[in-house]
Design a protein around this motif. Sequence first.
Motif, PDB file in Angstrom:
ATOM      1  N   THR A  82      -5.873  -5.485   0.279  1.00 19.75           N
ATOM      2  CA  THR A  82      -5.530  -4.221   0.240  1.00 19.75           C
ATOM      3  C   THR A  82      -4.180  -4.146  -0.350  1.00 19.75           C
ATOM      4  OG1 THR A  82      -4.465  -4.298   2.330  1.00 19.75           O
ATOM      5  CG2 THR A  82      -6.613  -3.251   2.363  1.00 19.75           C
ATOM      6  N   ILE A 111     -14.491  -5.668   0.530  1.00 12.90           N
ATOM      7  CA  ILE A 111     -13.049  -5.429   0.328  1.00 12.90           C
ATOM      8  C   ILE A 111     -12.384  -6.734   0.640  1.00 12.90           C
ATOM      9  CG2 ILE A 111     -11.198  -4.360   0.461  1.00 12.90           C
ATOM     10  CD1 ILE A 111     -13.161  -2.925  -1.270  1.00 12.90           C
ATOM     11  N   CYS A 166       0.699  -1.177  -0.058  1.00 12.48           N
ATOM     12  CA  CYS A 166       0.060  -0.064  -0.078  1.00 12.48           C
ATOM     13  C   CYS A 166       0.860   1.402  -0.156  1.00 12.48           C
ATOM     14  CB  CYS A 166      -0.845  -0.010   1.202  1.00 12.48           C
ATOM     15  SG  CYS A 166      -2.162  -1.168   1.129  1.00 12.48           S
ATOM     16  N   GLU A 216     -13.426  -1.087 -10.374  1.00  7.82           N
ATOM     17  CA  GLU A 216     -12.664  -1.647  -9.004  1.00  7.82           C
ATOM     18  C   GLU A 216     -11.442  -2.345  -9.669  1.00  7.82           C
ATOM     19  OE1 GLU A 216     -13.544  -4.576  -5.185  1.00  7.82           O
ATOM     20  OE2 GLU A 216     -15.301  -3.671  -6.468  1.00  7.82           O
ATOM     21  N   TRP A 217     -10.385  -2.445  -8.683  1.00 10.19           N
ATOM     22  CA  TRP A 217      -9.150  -3.149  -9.065  1.00 10.19           C
ATOM     23  C   TRP A 217      -8.345  -3.212  -7.688  1.00 10.19           C
ATOM     24  CZ3 TRP A 217      -9.299   1.939 -10.495  1.00 10.19           C
ATOM     25  CH2 TRP A 217      -8.359   2.800 -10.122  1.00 10.19           C
ATOM     26  N   SER A 218      -7.436  -4.240  -7.631  1.00  3.73           N
ATOM     27  CA  SER A 218      -6.617  -4.291  -6.240  1.00  3.73           C
ATOM     28  C   SER A 218      -5.090  -4.576  -7.078  1.00  3.73           C
ATOM     29  CB  SER A 218      -6.849  -5.654  -5.725  1.00  3.73           C
ATOM     30  OG  SER A 218      -8.177  -5.726  -5.281  1.00  3.73           O
ATOM     31  N   THR A 263      -7.108  -1.845  -2.245  1.00  7.28           N
ATOM     32  CA  THR A 263      -8.067  -1.894  -3.448  1.00  7.28           C
ATOM     33  C   THR A 263      -8.537  -0.626  -3.735  1.00  7.28           C
ATOM     34  OG1 THR A 263      -8.871  -4.167  -2.839  1.00  7.28           O
ATOM     35  CG2 THR A 263     -10.542  -2.601  -3.683  1.00  7.28           C
TER      36      THR A 263
END
Length: 654
Positions: free
Chosen positions: A295, A292, A250, A309-311, A297
């Motif tokens: 992470t 969710i 992240c 939406e994507w991760s 995301t």
Amino acid sequence: MDVQLYVYDLSQGMARQFSQALTGIQIDAIYHTAIVFNSVEYFFGQGVHRKIPGSTHHGRPMSVVDLGKTELPVDVVEEYVESLEQVYTPESYDLFLHNCNNFTQDLAMFLVGKSIPEEITSLPETFLSTPIGQMLRTQLDQSMRTMTQAPDAMSGRNANGQRSHVSTSTSASSLSPPKPAPNAIASKRTNSTNSNKGAEPKFINHQLAIVSSPGHVYNTTTASEVDSLLSTARDSCAVIFFTSATCPPCKIAYPTYDELASEAGHLPTARLIKIDISASHSAQSVAQRYLIRATPTFITFLKGQKQDEWSGANPAQLRGNVRLLFQMAQPPQHPHANLKLPTFQRYIERPTLYSRTPPLDKLLTKVGDQFSSHPSVQDLISYIKSREAKGMQDAPLPDLHNFSAHLSSTFPSLPPDSHFAVIDLVRTAAVDPRVSSFLTTEPSHNTLTTVFPKFESGVNFTDAKYNVQSVTLQLACNLFSSTIFQEQLFRHSEEQSTSNLRGTIETLAAQGLLSPHANSRSMAAALIYNIGAYNHNERIHGAISVGSEKEDGTNNLGVSDDLTAALLESITSLSEIASHPASPSSSNVQETLHALLLALGMLLYGAPADEMLWDLCRAMDVREALKTLAKDSQWKAEPLLREVGEELLGKGGF
């Protein structure tokens, strides 16, 4: 509301004790002063400060002077203080020439029309008249800054003004003669001189328009906060970044996300949201709501609907997806944005002002002794001469309240031939934003009501002599030097007194546009330019989007249909004035055409298809009239004939 002067002694009693021995004269204190109004202490140091009274690093005042009461609204006072911030900057501080006492003098004159005590304003001159004062001037100025601009004032308790504006500066002080505020300059028609150098008055929405506030990341943990942010972005776009303190990937995305938030500054309602799901149970609940599972995301929204939406921590993917979202959220551009209109595809920074100072002795001769011998008039003349000699920042304001009372009582009985000279005197003074602010906030607009035509009595401005027409229109233009006047005119026009003033100014412009004098038409066009500039800047700031509306649901030019009709008639009939045997020189008429087209083009640029102005242009066949003018050798060199006639009315018409 009560107005008080807080007086402090920077020497803590040492001046009284040792000044006689050191300087040969008795000095009771080294004064620092502040104005207290509406439970706020205003003073100058490293800029203008607003503190809770008595909470500054100067401690308790040595005395409190009741200056009187003011009926001015808090908002108006705060607007005036903000205008003073243009001149009372940290860099401008000078212990002897530009300090806290200059600032309090200006503010006191504005609030109650009364000077602060003379022993305070005269102290610098008294001290500098001594040999030791001249010798130690520079050293004292430098050494006293640590006290007058002390850093602990920054951490003092701030008092929020009505407009929630708190300056990030420090305290102020010292010895000083009265001193003024921002200076007035202008655009093309300003005949400025070096003596009028200073802060340049600008349109109040100009800085906000050109300096887009960069967006920032909204760190949230609750569902209600997320819902509120998404609701704000329902007409734009939003991104939610789900992260966790225990997620190393992240952190790779953090700099990119912050960068994108800054880029979102051109979309005022775009929201970039960050939720640390490890921070609290409520944050975990938000993650559960959006299902969710990992992470980082990212979820994007466009016009209130989920978009993507994507991760994964992929900065390139993040940049690409979010920048595409920004493009999709942009409002559709107005067709005029693609035309060749260099004159109009820009912000209007400054109003048109008329700052030339007439020969004052000749002006007083024309006014006559009945008016000019009064002390308030003499004080006003002295102020203007001081402004010319030293610059606006070194010219103390006279008692404008006294001048206004004298003007309103004597003007009706003056010979009509002297009226233009009186109006010209007011016009000259109004170049100073402090003066025009006073004229704007004066009860019932007493001075302006006295000198402006009485349209409600059926007066026709076009019947007035040319000299009266010119100085009256110039006075109306010079009022725009004040941001308070602009604020009242553009943002508070629903108030009765302001509405009446705006109606008077629009009628002045409309009738001036139909004057038989070409120069009067030019000045009336300059007035329309000033009136229309605010709305023009709003359109530019909003990328002149199609169908954009004001907060009240309307979408207008900010000027009346009668005024726009007068502008069009003035343009189409200008050739008649040019061919008249008594017409002015061709250069003057060409300048008038330029001014008229400049005003028209600004009103047309970005105007929506349903704007009445387009119908008026078609009904009055303005485009054909401009084509005819362009074929005439007298006019064909005017570049705005192409921009307004061919581009705006031709390619940009509806």
